[in-house]
Structure formats: C-alpha cells, structure tokens
Write an enzyme that holds these catalytic residues in place. Structure first.
Site, PDB file in Angstrom:
ATOM      1  NE  ARG A   1      82.222  14.719  28.782  1.00  0.00           N
ATOM      2  CZ  ARG A   1      82.043  14.281  29.720  1.00  0.00           C
ATOM      3  NH1 ARG A   1      83.254  13.496  30.214  1.00  0.00           N
ATOM      4  NH2 ARG A   1      80.427  13.542  30.453  1.00  0.00           N
TER       5      ARG A   1
ATOM      6  CG  ASP B   1      79.075  14.541  39.136  1.00  0.00           C
ATOM      7  OD1 ASP B   1      80.101  12.912  39.446  1.00  0.00           O
ATOM      8  OD2 ASP B   1      78.090  14.228  39.093  1.00  0.00           O
TER       9      ASP B   1
ATOM     10  CB  CYS C   1      83.682  11.161  32.856  1.00  0.00           C
ATOM     11  SG  CYS C   1      84.088  12.656  32.601  1.00  0.00           S
TER      12      CYS C   1
ATOM     13  NE  ARG D   1      78.992   5.956  31.257  1.00  0.00           N
ATOM     14  CZ  ARG D   1      79.029   4.492  31.655  1.00  0.00           C
ATOM     15  NH1 ARG D   1      79.830   4.033  30.372  1.00  0.00           N
ATOM     16  NH2 ARG D   1      78.588   4.018  31.715  1.00  0.00           N
TER      17      ARG D   1
ATOM     18  NE  ARG E   1      79.957   6.300  34.729  1.00  0.00           N
ATOM     19  CZ  ARG E   1      79.994   7.672  34.686  1.00  0.00           C
ATOM     20  NH1 ARG E   1      80.841   8.033  34.254  1.00  0.00           N
ATOM     21  NH2 ARG E   1      79.200   7.997  34.982  1.00  0.00           N
ATOM     22  N   PRO E   2      79.468   0.512  34.714  1.00  0.00           N
ATOM     23  CG  PRO E   2      79.157  -1.474  36.562  1.00  0.00           C
ATOM     24  CD  PRO E   2      79.500  -0.116  35.925  1.00  0.00           C
ATOM     25  CB  ILE E   3      74.970   0.020  31.429  1.00  0.00           C
ATOM     26  CG1 ILE E   3      75.736  -0.783  30.268  1.00  0.00           C
ATOM     27  CG2 ILE E   3      76.004   1.519  30.988  1.00  0.00           C
ATOM     28  CD1 ILE E   3      74.556  -0.307  29.175  1.00  0.00           C
ATOM     29  CG  ASP E   4      75.165  -4.259  35.988  1.00  0.00           C
ATOM     30  OD1 ASP E   4      76.093  -3.591  36.370  1.00  0.00           O
ATOM     31  OD2 ASP E   4      74.699  -4.690  37.205  1.00  0.00           O
TER      32      ASP E   4
ATOM     33  CE  LYS F   1      77.508  16.282  32.887  1.00  0.00           C
ATOM     34  NZ  LYS F   1      77.299  15.230  32.878  1.00  0.00           N
ATOM     35  CG  ASN F   2      74.744  14.731  35.565  1.00  0.00           C
ATOM     36  OD1 ASN F   2      75.770  15.244  34.223  1.00  0.00           O
ATOM     37  ND2 ASN F   2      75.045  14.541  36.718  1.00  0.00           N
TER      38      ASN F   2
END
Ligand code: UD1
Length: 430
Positions: free
Chosen positions: A398, A306, A117, A93, A123-126, A22-23
C-alpha cells in the site's frame, strides 16, 4: 498469496532513491476534482493506495493517462459522480478525502466509510464532520455511507480540539471554493499539508499559513488545472534511515527534504548512528551496537507516529532500556507480539512500550499487521539471525514502492515469494 523472505545479517550500503509522498498524493489526487481541467502530476508513487485512488477517480469519470515513470495526467472534464460506493473505498483509508473534495466542488458528497489501516483500534472522523458542519453542511449517515450536502458552503472559523491531519486536509478541500474566509485553528502542520496547500494555490486557491497552526483560506469561485511534482515521502525515507542504522552499513538516501527528516535524524544521532545532511539527500552510517533512547510520538514537527514501529525495532537491539510512547494513536503496539517472537524484550504499559535491548533478533515467521508495522517487520528481518518470512505483505505494498528492488540494490537479501495455494510449492521472484 505472497510473502517476503529475508536472510538477515547483511549491512546496507549504497544509494536508495525515495518516491513521492503517499500521504501527500492521496490528498492531491482527489483535489483534482475541484476543477474541470487537465493536470500533469509528477513524483506520483507507484503503490497500491495510489492505484486505488486513481481507480476511484476513473470510475467517477476522470481519465488517467500514464506519461512516464511516476508521471500521470488526470483529466477531470468528464467527471460526473458525487457518489463513491464501498467497493471502492474499502481498501483505502484516505478515500475520506473524496468527501471534502466533492463537497468543495458540488456542495454534495455521498461516500462510503473507508477501510485501510486501523492499527487495531477505531479511527474516528468526527472532527472532519464537525468541520464540514461549520461550513453549513448537513450530514446524514446510513448503512456506512456518509451523505454531506449544503445549499452553498460558507467560510467559518474552525478550532480543532485535537490536531488531525485528515480533518485539516478535508476542511482545506471543502473550504477552498466556499464563500468568504475559513480559518483553521490548531491545524496539523505535516509536510503533506503544505504540499496540498501549494498544489491548491497553483490551481488558483488562496490559502495562507499552511505549515503553521493557523491556516486561512479565502474562498475563490474558480480553480484550474496545473502541473505539479509531489514532495518526497518523509516516512519512506525515515524507514530506510532506520533500516541502515539497525542493520549497519553506509546508506545514502536520495530525493529527500532533510528538514522533514529532522525528528528522525535527531533520534538516530542520539542512539549513536551517524547522519549527514546534504541538499536533497541524507547519509546514515552505523556499525556495532547503538544505545537506547526514548521516543514520544507527536504531531509534526514532533517524532512521527508512522515511524514508531520501525524505530522500535532499532531499539530492540540497542544497549539499555528505551521507552516508546505513542501519544497520537491509542493502540499502535499490536505488532510488538511479532517482535517478541523474534526474541525482542518488550512490555506494554498503557500508551508506552518498554524496550530492553537484546544482542540480536532471530528470524521467524511473522505478519504485517498494517503498513508501518509491516515496514518494521522488514527491518527486523534485515537485522535478525537466520530467515524471516513476512505474511500479509499487501499492507506493505500500500505504501512502499518497489521495496524489494530498492533493498536488494543496497545489499539486502529479500525476495517476494508467491504461494499459489497452501499445498503447492513456492515460486521465487526477484
Ligand atoms: C494521518 C496519516 C497516518 C498518520 C496520522 C498521524 C494519512 C493518509 N494518514 O492519518 O498515516 O498516522 O495522520 O500522523 O495522511 N482523531 C479524532 N477524530 C477525528 C480524526 C482524528 O479523534 O475526526 C484522532 C485520531 O483518533 C488520532 C489523532 O486524532 O488519535 C490523529 O489522527 P489524524 O491526524 O486525523 O490521522 P489521519 O489523518 O487519519
């Protein structure tokens, strides 16, 4: 609404075939935006996250054709859009990879902040945004939409002060056609980073060092279509390995890369399960009660976060006390309440769960709080005495292809049950 109903207490024996990762797939599919051409991609998992991603690509102008089981063609020659609205990103996500891919192709992207999720925390994306800025991108956010644009992306040296899978992938996507050299330091090393780099290199990119903590990307001006097969899913394989160890039995898990499973293999052996490795399969054997062990999640090649909820289920039934520490995510023990309702003995102390093994879990109604928590509930149900009913299984769909068929094929008693309305009777489906 649907739920899983599981009668616990049956060992798992036989063979299970693992689907594509998946990832990796959620990164590789948006990477097709980087060329206007046709791609044939195999080992694409048939799961909700992938249908969500394909739907986004289609709405944006790509054509997607199913060529066979888990095999698709994507044609991006008609791709037109640089904008992805919230209706499309809310359930996925990984839709933030569209930012990197669109930026890489058009030097402009406008993408609504994703859903998916969240493990009960932020869940930051900085780091993603800082990396884009380092390449010369100007970022503005308005109403939950991130707009990123640059006159022309220019390669740069980017040091991540925290190892991030998503930020590493997004920077690779953005930098692959940027002018000059991009160096990613303290890069993530997960198998899907390497898979994406292999895919991009087959498209004509020049990426070196994927799988180490320094990735070098020399920008190229053109990329083209290719045929590719996605690697097997490390976490799906690990989930079935742990299920076999927890429920007992003799399970061969096929279509895997055993090296990717080593952090899980080592811990299962430490608990007393047998794990045999073959070229593209692993065999897990277990009988009786296993022994406690400590787990600490870390970026690859450490123990994967995970797999933390699934492994914790195994530990709830091991002899002795185990300490599970999640050093990747702050708030990934929300599911523990459900296990306690099934008779587990777990207390949370900061970033650690202290698990005291009990003889047996007892079936109960529980819910899937997120994808991997849902997988953990399945394992708990397979081991528990009596019936376990799992709600909110949309999270499990998912990321796990055909979980009911795969588990029933190795002896589990699990069904998907429809509930058309709370008052109507349940209809059982195989
Ligand atoms: C990916 C996986 C997810 C897995 C995680 C860690 C996908 C689609 N998802 O998520 O299943 O649990 O890797 O292996 O591949 N962080 C920041 N700022 C950022 C980005 C991340 O502080 O900009 C922090 C996060 O809060 C977290 C840590 O870095 O504590 C690791 O997150 P990251 O590796 O980025 O996870 P994802 O890519 O979101």
């Amino acid at each position: 609404m649907e739920k899983f109903v599981i009668q616990g207490g049956r060992p798992l024996s036989g063979e299970i075939e693992i689907s594509g990762a998946k990832n990796a797939a959620v990164a590789i599919l948006p990477a097709t935006i980087l060329a206007k051409d046709r791609f044939v991609i195999e080992n694409v998992p048939d799961i909700r996250d992938i249908s969500s991603m394909l739907q986004i690509l289609e709405v944006m102008g790509a054509t997607v054709e199913t060529l066979g089981p888990n095999k698709i063609a994507i044609d991006t020659r008609g791709f037109v859009s640089k904008t992805v609205p919230y209706e499309l990103t809310r359930n996925l996500r990984a839709s933030y990879y569209l930012l990197g891919a669109l930026l890489g192709m058009y030097s402009h992207a406008s993408v609504a902040m994703p859903g998916g999720c969240n493990f009960g925390g932020v869940r930051p994306i900085d780091l993603h945004l800082k990396a884009f800025q380092a390449l010369g991108t100007v970022i503005t956010t308005d109403g939950g939409v991130i707009d990123a644009r640059a006159p022309r992306l220019v390669g740069a040296s980017v040091y991540f002060d925290k190892v991030s899978v998503g930020a590493t992938i997004n920077l690779m996507l953005a930098a692959v056609k940027a002018r000059g050299l991009t160096v990613i330091e303290n890069a993530a090393k997960e198998p899907h980073i390497v898979d994406l780099a292999n895919f991009l290199n087959l498209m004509g990119a020049n990426i070196k060092g994927a799988g180490t903590d320094e990735i070098k990307i020399e920008g190229v001006s053109e990329l083209h279509g290719c045929d590719y097969s996605i690697i097997p899913d490390q976490i799906e394989a690990g989930t079935y390995m742990v299920a076999a160890a927890a429920a007992g039995g003799d399970l061969t898990i096929k279509n895997v890369i055993p090296k990717h499973l080593e952090p899980i293999t080592v811990k299962l052996r430490e608990c007393g399960a047998g794990v045999e490795e073959f070229d593209d399969a692993v065999r897990v054997t277990a009988s009786g009660r296993l022994t406690a062990c400590n787990i600490k999640t870390l970026p690859h090649p450490g123990f994967p976060t995970d797999m933390q909820p699934q492994f914790t289920v195994l530990l709830t039934m091991c002899e002795g006390v185990s300490v599970v520490t999640d050093s990747v995510w702050d708030n990934r023990f929300r599911y523990v309440d459900q296990l306690v309702r099934m008779g587990a003995s777990i207390s949370i102390e900061g970033k650690a769960a202290i698990v005291t093994g009990v003889d047996r879990l007892k079936g109960a109604p529980v819910r899937a709080d997120d994808l991997r928590a849902g997988a953990a509930m399945i394992i708990a149900g397979l081991c528990a005495k009596g019936t376990t009913e799992i709600e909110d299984i949309i999270h499990i769909d998912r990321g796990y292809e055909d979980v009911v068929r795969k588990l029933r094929g190795v002896g589990a008693e699990i069904s998907r049950v429809d509930f058309p309305s709370p008052t109507a009777g349940a209809v059982k489906r195989a």
